[in-house]
Every structure is written in structure tokens, then in C-alpha cells.
Design a protein around this motif. Structure first.
Motif, mmCIF file in Angstrom:
data_model
loop_
_atom_site.group_PDB
_atom_site.id
_atom_site.type_symbol
_atom_site.label_atom_id
_atom_site.label_comp_id
_atom_site.label_asym_id
_atom_site.label_seq_id
_atom_site.Cartn_x
_atom_site.Cartn_y
_atom_site.Cartn_z
ATOM 1 N N VAL A 120 42.877 37.472 40.106
ATOM 2 C CA VAL A 120 41.509 37.022 39.841
ATOM 3 C C VAL A 120 40.556 38.212 39.812
ATOM 4 C CG1 VAL A 120 39.591 35.589 40.666
ATOM 5 C CG2 VAL A 120 41.947 34.722 40.796
ATOM 6 N N GLU A 121 40.696 39.118 40.778
ATOM 7 C CA GLU A 121 39.860 40.324 40.789
ATOM 8 C C GLU A 121 40.142 41.191 39.560
ATOM 9 O OE1 GLU A 121 40.120 42.492 44.457
ATOM 10 O OE2 GLU A 121 39.614 40.719 45.650
ATOM 11 N N PHE A 123 41.127 40.150 36.662
ATOM 12 C CA PHE A 123 40.491 39.512 35.519
ATOM 13 C C PHE A 123 38.991 39.795 35.503
ATOM 14 C CE2 PHE A 123 38.255 36.132 33.374
ATOM 15 C CZ PHE A 123 38.893 36.134 32.150
ATOM 16 N N GLN A 124 38.364 39.705 36.659
ATOM 17 C CA GLN A 124 36.924 39.952 36.727
ATOM 18 C C GLN A 124 36.581 41.368 36.255
ATOM 19 O OE1 GLN A 124 36.289 38.916 40.828
ATOM 20 N NE2 GLN A 124 35.888 36.768 40.341
ATOM 21 N N GLN A 125 37.431 42.333 36.590
ATOM 22 C CA GLN A 125 37.178 43.717 36.191
ATOM 23 C C GLN A 125 37.471 43.970 34.713
ATOM 24 O OE1 GLN A 125 38.842 46.663 38.939
ATOM 25 N NE2 GLN A 125 38.984 45.022 40.456
ATOM 26 N N GLN A 127 37.723 41.445 32.182
ATOM 27 C CA GLN A 127 37.460 40.289 31.320
ATOM 28 C C GLN A 127 36.889 40.642 29.946
ATOM 29 O OE1 GLN A 127 34.844 37.776 33.534
ATOM 30 N NE2 GLN A 127 33.089 39.138 33.350
ATOM 31 N N ASN A 128 36.150 41.721 29.854
ATOM 32 C CA ASN A 128 35.586 42.109 28.553
ATOM 33 C C ASN A 128 36.630 42.671 27.601
ATOM 34 O OD1 ASN A 128 33.032 41.338 29.372
ATOM 35 N ND2 ASN A 128 32.530 43.370 30.147
ATOM 36 N N GLU A 160 41.345 29.098 40.036
ATOM 37 C CA GLU A 160 40.281 30.107 39.995
ATOM 38 C C GLU A 160 40.229 30.814 38.642
ATOM 39 O OE1 GLU A 160 39.936 32.785 43.395
ATOM 40 O OE2 GLU A 160 41.308 31.441 44.469
ATOM 41 N N GLN A 164 37.233 31.172 35.723
ATOM 42 C CA GLN A 164 36.804 32.459 35.162
ATOM 43 C C GLN A 164 36.893 32.454 33.635
ATOM 44 O OE1 GLN A 164 35.736 35.314 36.875
ATOM 45 N NE2 GLN A 164 35.711 34.052 38.699
ATOM 46 N N GLN A 167 34.116 30.421 32.215
ATOM 47 C CA GLN A 167 32.827 31.096 32.346
ATOM 48 C C GLN A 167 32.588 32.134 31.255
ATOM 49 O OE1 GLN A 167 32.749 32.507 36.405
ATOM 50 N NE2 GLN A 167 31.894 30.585 37.164
ATOM 51 N N ILE A 168 33.642 32.812 30.822
ATOM 52 C CA ILE A 168 33.454 33.814 29.764
ATOM 53 C C ILE A 168 33.620 33.210 28.370
ATOM 54 C CG2 ILE A 168 34.161 35.710 31.263
ATOM 55 C CD1 ILE A 168 36.726 35.865 29.428
#
Length: 182
Positions: A120-121, A123-125, A127-128, A160, A164, A167-168
């Protein structure tokens, strides 16, 4: 992989030799053939463990990725890197130094999990940079051995991750893939 997506065998960027990067003309020709003749929209390939920046192979990798990216951009194909034992920071550094554009990530949460990173972390880093998604699940058994397991039976926090992805606004391919087990 989904229609318009081609995944190359793991050894392609190494010219058939594991743990050794290659900028050999035959490897480049084979990859260009895949892009041109198969009319792929996304070319997925592993880069293996990313060398340290001071390692001479790091510059070879950057040149190879830029060359493939330029080729893909000319024909409408993006290059998607599939992580293997790389942490998000290493991948971000690689993305920052590839200047040809058209390079993204085939996000595989199991790869991040099995290499000790929180999916999950990660992906957050990253995601772009996600342009396609590889769906696998995994866990560590009681002996600490890594196992790929059927989707939903592992330790990947899919609930989770799905939040994510929503959200994107991710609306591209989800490819269910098993590399171990039945």
C-alpha cells in the motif's frame, strides 16, 4: 496481460544471462520487433535488481530504458517496468533518470510484499507511474518462506489497495497472474 499488452520473459533485458545487463543489438532488435510487429500498447518487462547509481551497469540500464522508451513512444507503446526486489525509492530514482518519457510501472503488490515492502505504501509512492496492474497474492509461511497463493488468501491488503486505486481513478487493465502454485 490484457489485450494490447505484451509481457516479455524475465531474461530479455539481460540478453539471456541472469544478473547481467546487456545493451546488445540483438536484445534491442528483439524488443523493437515486439513493439512494432505485435502492435502492443504496453510492453511489460522486468529490469531485475536495479544497480546502485555508481555501478557502471546503472548507466547501461538508463540508456537501454531510454532507447526502448523512445522506440515505444514513436509507435504508441508505453514501457511498463515490473518490479523485482526493488523498493519504491529505487524505482522512483530510475524513473527520474529516464528522460525519454513513456516509462511507467506494472504495479505488482505481491512483488513489493515479497521483497519486504508494504504494497500500500509502495502504491502511494508510485501511483503516478502505474500504467497497468498485475494481480497476485502472497504470504510468508511459518518458516518464513515466500508463497504465492490464490487471490484473497494471502497477506496483500486488497481492500486498502482498491480504495487507493479508486481514489486515483485507475481504469486500466487488471491482469490476474500466477507465477507459482496451481
Amino acid at each position: 496481460m490484457g489485450p494490447g499488452t505484451l509481457e516479455l520473459p524475465t531474461s530479455r533485458l539481460s540478453g539471456g544471462r541472469s544478473n547481467q545487463l546487456s545493451y546488445e543489438p540483438k536484445v534491442i532488435f528483439d524488443l523493437r520487433f515486439s513493439i512494432y510487429d505485435l502492435k502492443s500498447k504496453i510492453l511489460v518487462t522486468r529490469v531485475g535488481k536495479i544497480p546502485k547509481k555508481e555501478d557502471p551497469e546503472f548507466q547501461i540500464l538508463i540508456e537501454l530504458l531510454n532507447d526502448l522508451s523512445r522506440t515505444g513512444t514513436r509507435v504508441g507503446c508505453s514501457l511498463a517496468l515490473l518490479p523485482s526486489r526493488n523498493n519504491p525509492q529505487e524505482l522512483l530514482r530510475l524513473f527520474e533518470l529516464t528522460d525519454a518519457g513513456g516509462i511507467g510501472l506494472c504495479y505488482d503488490p505481491a512483488s513489493f510484499f515479497l521483497s519486504g515492502n508494504d504494497p500500500v505504501e509502495a502504491f502511494q509512492q508510485l501511483q503516478n507511474r502505474v500504467i497497468t496492474l498485475r494481480v497476485r497474492d502472497a504470504l510468508f509461511d511459518v518458516d518464513g518462506e515466500s508463497l504465492e497463493v490464490p487471490l484473497g488468501r494471502g497477506e496483500i491488503a486488497w481492500d486498502e489497495l482498491m480504495v487507493q486505486l479508486e481514489q486515483i481513478g485507475y481504469r486500466d487493465w487488471w491482469t490476474i497472474c500466477r507465477t507459482q502454485g496451481s
